[in-house]
Design an enzyme around this catalytic site. Structure first.
Site, PDB file in Angstrom:
ATOM      1  N   HIS A 142       4.797  -3.078  -0.808  1.00 20.88           N
ATOM      2  CA  HIS A 142       4.924  -2.428  -2.110  1.00 20.88           C
ATOM      3  C   HIS A 142       6.003  -3.098  -2.953  1.00 20.88           C
ATOM      4  CE1 HIS A 142       2.883   1.721  -1.326  1.00 20.88           C
ATOM      5  NE2 HIS A 142       2.197   0.726  -0.801  1.00 20.88           N
TER       6      HIS A 142
ATOM      7  N   SER B 204      -2.469  -2.104  -1.792  1.00 16.16           N
ATOM      8  CA  SER B 204      -1.294  -1.588  -2.492  1.00 16.16           C
ATOM      9  C   SER B 204      -0.359  -2.686  -2.972  1.00 16.16           C
ATOM     10  CB  SER B 204      -0.528  -0.622  -1.589  1.00 16.16           C
ATOM     11  OG  SER B 204      -1.337   0.471  -1.226  1.00 16.16           O
TER      12      SER B 204
END
Length: 200
Positions: free
Chosen positions: A177, A126
């Protein structure tokens, strides 16, 4: 730009890096599910664990980019890469794409190491994928005319949704993230100064 119309054979030929990374995702995930002790030991030696990174196991800043915890995790990240990776691989070239993808993922893992507790464990692509969003955002913001309008119409809401969902889903590495997104934006800002990047 983000609609895939190629056959599987064509996709492999046009986007070898994306294809290889997705294959690594799936191979590692499936191998870890086999009931063999060595596989479990390999997994434990590759996953990101902050305290082990602090003890000098620096490969754990790289290897978690390719590991996933569950089927939904590996499929979602691989699908995201298939959607959003090819345009950048084509625009940057395969070797520069490899570099920026790994740089975003490593930056996310370094931030995870610095900002989370010693026993924090992390894995997943991610951070690197959010880095790709960051590169797109830098190009949209700083390089007018480099991206078709339909590309902007996809990237801007997807990036916004991704950031919002980061704070509302459990078990998410928020640090990876957000830091991946920031790293991607900074890398993208540098890229457009040294290389013509266009998606037309």
């Amino acid at each position: 730009m983000f609609v895939r119309t190629e056959s599987f054979k064509q996709f492999k030929q046009l986007y070898p890096v994306v294809t290889t990374v997705v294959a690594i995702h799936l191979i590692l995930f499936l191998s870890m599910k086999l009931p063999l002790l060595p596989n479990k030991l390999i997994f434990e030696s590759l996953v990101g664990v902050n305290i082990y990174i602090g003890m000098g196991e620096y490969w754990r800043l790289v290897t978690p980019i390719f590991l996933h915890a569950g089927l939904a995790h590996v499929l979602f990240n691989s699908f995201s890469l298939v959607l959003f990776g090819p345009a950048l691989e084509r625009a940057l070239g395969k070797w520069l794409f490899v570099f920026v993808y790994l740089a975003c993922g490593i930056a996310a893992n370094i931030a995870t190491y610095l900002l989370n507790p010693p026993y924090y464990t992390h894995l997943g692509a991610s951070g690197a994928i959010f880095g790709l969003f960051g590169i797109y955002l830098a190009i949209i913001a700083l390089k007018k005319g480099a991206m078709p309008p339909q590309g902007k119409q996809v990237i801007l809401p997807m990036a916004a949704i991704g950031v919002i969902m980061t704070f509302f889903q459990s078990g998410i590495n928020i640090t990876a993230h957000i830091s991946g997104l920031i790293a991607g934006f900074l890398i993208g800002a540098l890229l457009i100064q040294i290389k013509p990047v266009r998606f037309w």
